[in-house]
Design an enzyme around this catalytic site. Structure first.
Site, PDB file in Angstrom:
ATOM      1  N   ASP A 135       0.859  -1.192   0.000  1.00 38.98           N
ATOM      2  CA  ASP A 135       0.000   0.000   0.000  1.00 38.98           C
ATOM      3  C   ASP A 135       0.890   1.234   0.000  1.00 38.98           C
ATOM      4  OD1 ASP A 135      -2.292  -1.498   0.088  1.00 38.98           O
ATOM      5  OD2 ASP A 135      -2.743  -1.096   2.192  1.00 38.98           O
ATOM      6  N   ARG A 188      -1.168  -0.685  -8.687  1.00 36.30           N
ATOM      7  CA  ARG A 188      -2.569  -0.391  -8.353  1.00 36.30           C
ATOM      8  C   ARG A 188      -2.700   1.133  -8.301  1.00 36.30           C
ATOM      9  NH1 ARG A 188      -3.385  -0.657  -2.428  1.00 36.30           N
ATOM     10  NH2 ARG A 188      -3.538  -2.901  -2.497  1.00 36.30           N
TER      11      ARG A 188
HETATM   12  P1  FDA Z   1     -13.871   9.510  -5.129  1.00 34.73           P
HETATM   13  O1  FDA Z   1     -13.447   9.744  -3.746  1.00 34.73           O
HETATM   14  O2  FDA Z   1     -13.891  10.646  -6.096  1.00 34.73           O
HETATM   15  O3  FDA Z   1     -15.277   8.828  -5.105  1.00 34.73           O
HETATM   16  C1  FDA Z   1     -16.022   8.549  -6.294  1.00 34.73           C
HETATM   17  C2  FDA Z   1     -17.371   7.967  -5.884  1.00 34.73           C
HETATM   18  O4  FDA Z   1     -17.159   6.705  -5.253  1.00 34.73           O
HETATM   19  C3  FDA Z   1     -18.101   8.800  -4.829  1.00 34.73           C
HETATM   20  O5  FDA Z   1     -18.871   9.794  -5.410  1.00 34.73           O
HETATM   21  C4  FDA Z   1     -18.923   7.730  -4.156  1.00 34.73           C
HETATM   22  O6  FDA Z   1     -20.043   7.410  -4.933  1.00 34.73           O
HETATM   23  C5  FDA Z   1     -18.017   6.533  -4.147  1.00 34.73           C
HETATM   24  N1  FDA Z   1     -17.203   6.448  -2.924  1.00 34.73           N
HETATM   25  C6  FDA Z   1     -15.890   6.695  -2.793  1.00 34.73           C
HETATM   26  N2  FDA Z   1     -15.467   6.459  -1.535  1.00 34.73           N
HETATM   27  C7  FDA Z   1     -16.547   6.074  -0.848  1.00 34.73           C
HETATM   28  C8  FDA Z   1     -16.775   5.684   0.492  1.00 34.73           C
HETATM   29  N3  FDA Z   1     -15.814   5.663   1.383  1.00 34.73           N
HETATM   30  N4  FDA Z   1     -18.040   5.349   0.831  1.00 34.73           N
HETATM   31  C9  FDA Z   1     -19.049   5.351  -0.057  1.00 34.73           C
HETATM   32  N5  FDA Z   1     -18.893   5.708  -1.342  1.00 34.73           N
HETATM   33  C10 FDA Z   1     -17.680   6.068  -1.742  1.00 34.73           C
HETATM   34  N6  FDA Z   1      -5.252   5.159  -0.896  1.00 34.73           N
HETATM   35  C11 FDA Z   1      -3.972   5.379  -0.589  1.00 34.73           C
HETATM   36  O7  FDA Z   1      -3.583   6.520  -0.313  1.00 34.73           O
HETATM   37  N7  FDA Z   1      -3.068   4.338  -0.560  1.00 34.73           N
HETATM   38  C12 FDA Z   1      -3.434   3.070  -0.887  1.00 34.73           C
HETATM   39  O8  FDA Z   1      -2.590   2.163  -0.876  1.00 34.73           O
HETATM   40  C13 FDA Z   1      -4.796   2.832  -1.222  1.00 34.73           C
HETATM   41  N8  FDA Z   1      -5.234   1.584  -1.548  1.00 34.73           N
HETATM   42  C14 FDA Z   1      -6.506   1.411  -2.047  1.00 34.73           C
HETATM   43  C15 FDA Z   1      -6.905   0.166  -2.550  1.00 34.73           C
HETATM   44  C16 FDA Z   1      -8.124   0.032  -3.172  1.00 34.73           C
HETATM   45  C17 FDA Z   1      -8.534  -1.295  -3.721  1.00 34.73           C
HETATM   46  C18 FDA Z   1      -8.999   1.161  -3.272  1.00 34.73           C
HETATM   47  C19 FDA Z   1     -10.332   1.056  -3.972  1.00 34.73           C
HETATM   48  C20 FDA Z   1      -8.629   2.367  -2.739  1.00 34.73           C
HETATM   49  C21 FDA Z   1      -7.402   2.516  -2.112  1.00 34.73           C
HETATM   50  N9  FDA Z   1      -7.009   3.734  -1.574  1.00 34.73           N
HETATM   51  C22 FDA Z   1      -5.698   3.912  -1.227  1.00 34.73           C
HETATM   52  C23 FDA Z   1      -8.014   4.805  -1.337  1.00 34.73           C
HETATM   53  C24 FDA Z   1      -8.064   5.798  -2.477  1.00 34.73           C
HETATM   54  O9  FDA Z   1      -6.908   6.608  -2.468  1.00 34.73           O
HETATM   55  C25 FDA Z   1      -9.287   6.715  -2.342  1.00 34.73           C
HETATM   56  O10 FDA Z   1      -9.208   7.421  -1.146  1.00 34.73           O
HETATM   57  C26 FDA Z   1     -10.614   5.979  -2.399  1.00 34.73           C
HETATM   58  O11 FDA Z   1     -10.590   4.951  -3.333  1.00 34.73           O
HETATM   59  C27 FDA Z   1     -11.771   6.924  -2.741  1.00 34.73           C
HETATM   60  O12 FDA Z   1     -11.565   7.489  -3.998  1.00 34.73           O
HETATM   61  P2  FDA Z   1     -12.332   7.061  -5.338  1.00 34.73           P
HETATM   62  O13 FDA Z   1     -11.311   6.716  -6.357  1.00 34.73           O
HETATM   63  O14 FDA Z   1     -13.303   6.008  -5.089  1.00 34.73           O
HETATM   64  O15 FDA Z   1     -12.980   8.403  -5.855  1.00 34.73           O
END
Ligand code: FDA
Length: 325
Positions: A135, A188
């Site tokens: 991560d 990732r």
């Molecule tokens: P964004 O935050 O723009 O959200 C897009 C849409 O997704 C929202 O409008 C909502 O509908 C939905 N959504 C997103 N988060 C949600 C929540 N918590 N609850 C409900 N709905 C939600 N970060 C990091 O710094 N280091 C890492 O190693 C990782 N590893 C990691 C692994 C995996 C498999 C994932 C999916 C994510 C991570 N992250 C991470 C977290 C990542 O950086 C980020 O904070 C989250 O994925 C939220 O961002 P989105 O890309 O979903 O977009």
């Protein structure tokens, strides 16, 4: 700054408050609410969740929650727990891998300790045919993480054994990605979840989203089994269109999402014949992870409040807004 951004910063701030952690993790109601995003406190619960996901056509990444470990014994215990987890994944023939955080393996205490633990975990994974994701944590750990990754690669741990996360919100990631592509790394791509100053990361969401798309296109074209880790529907749609237009087959990449987040979208991806891996965190140390999930979406705070109402702790009608998904 809008209300959403203010809330986001507030919860990221709370996620770093160790004094609150003690109180929140002992609170029975908070524990139940956190179960929405955390598989449970034991390894067994996490493995059972992975088995259920597999039955639904989804792969899993298991993560023992914990970060910024303050004692060497804890770091060693986490490393041992990961080795056992890999063995159990193999024993139960699960379609699952693991994700580790370097500060959980003792990076704040000593470089040697983190390196040794990571190598032991990777050696065990290689022996069992397993896979380890590194991560990516706050920006001050990016260089050490990349350095440890390069070291592993130099000692023969290939992209079939170890991969790492890259955060689109960091300015440096564009260059880091080019290096990782040259190394044939398994990456990732995430947006990034920590509170970073504008000197190192894009301060505005729209800029982060744009950077994500740029990096994603690059990764889809030249990456090795890349993981597109986001719940952002617009970006997902873009990824699908881009893949089609460039003749990238559905088994050439995978989507990754977090346990409990956008389960509707997760099911849709599988139905459409794309690969999905769900990141499944577990363990007693769930406080900072849970707070970061609340930070990502103010509606989750509504979800939290609604469950309070159900338990009769706050007046009826308070916090009855939109659903969490
Ligand atoms: P964004 O935050 O723009 O959200 C897009 C849409 O997704 C929202 O409008 C909502 O509908 C939905 N959504 C997103 N988060 C949600 C929540 N918590 N609850 C409900 N709905 C939600 N970060 C990091 O710094 N280091 C890492 O190693 C990782 N590893 C990691 C692994 C995996 C498999 C994932 C999916 C994510 C991570 N992250 C991470 C977290 C990542 O950086 C980020 O904070 C989250 O994925 C939220 O961002 P989105 O890309 O979903 O977009």
């Amino acid at each position: 700054m809008g209300l959403e951004e203010a809330l986001r910063r507030f919860f990221v701030f709370l996620s770093e408050r160790r004094d609150l952690k003690e109180w929140v993790t002992r609170n029975g109601w908070m524990r139940r609410v956190a179960r929405r995003f955390v598989a449970g406190e034991t390894r067994q619960e996490a493995l059972d969740v992975a088995a259920r996901l597999n039955a639904q056509g989804m792969a899993a990444t298991l993560n023992l929650l914990g970060e910024r470990t303050a004692r060497a014994e804890e770091a060693r215990a986490a490393a041992a727990a990961y080795r056992e987890l890999l063995s159990e994944i193999r024993r139960r023939q699960l379609l699952a891998d693991i994700a580790v955080k370097l500060t959980q393996l003792g990076l704040d205490l000593s470089w040697e300790l983190a390196e040794e633990s990571l190598r032991e975990i990777c050696a065990h994974a290689r022996h069992l045919g397993g896979f380890v994701w590194m991560d990516m944590e706050a920006s001050r750990y990016v260089e050490p993480t990349l350095h440890l990754y390069r070291g592993l690669r130099a000692s023969g741990y290939g992209p079939e054994v170890v991969g790492l996360a890259l955060q689109a919100y960091l300015y440096r990631s564009e260059q880091d990605l080019e290096e990782l592509l040259r190394l044939g790394a398994r990456v990732r791509l995430v947006k990034g979840a920590y509170a970073e100053p504008s000197r190192v990361a894009y301060p505005r969401k729209v800029e982060v989203d744009r950077a994500y798309v740029r990096l994603m296109e690059r990764l889809l074209q030249d990456g090795r089994q890349p993981a597109i880790a986001t719940h952002d529907e617009r970006i997902l749609g873009h990824a699908l269109r881009f893949a089609k237009a460039h003749g990238i087959l559905p088994d050439g990449f995978e989507f990754q999402m977090l346990y409990g987040v956008r389960r509707d979208l997760q099911a849709w991806i599988v139905r459409e014949g794309y690969r999905l891996r769900v990141y499944v965190p577990f363990g007693p140390d769930w406080y900072p992870y849970f707070m970061r999930r609340l930070a990502e979406r103010p509606a989750n705070v509504g979800f939290l409040l609604r469950s309070l109402v159900r338990e009769g702790r706050v007046p009826e009608g308070f916090g009855r807004s939109s659903g969490v998904e």
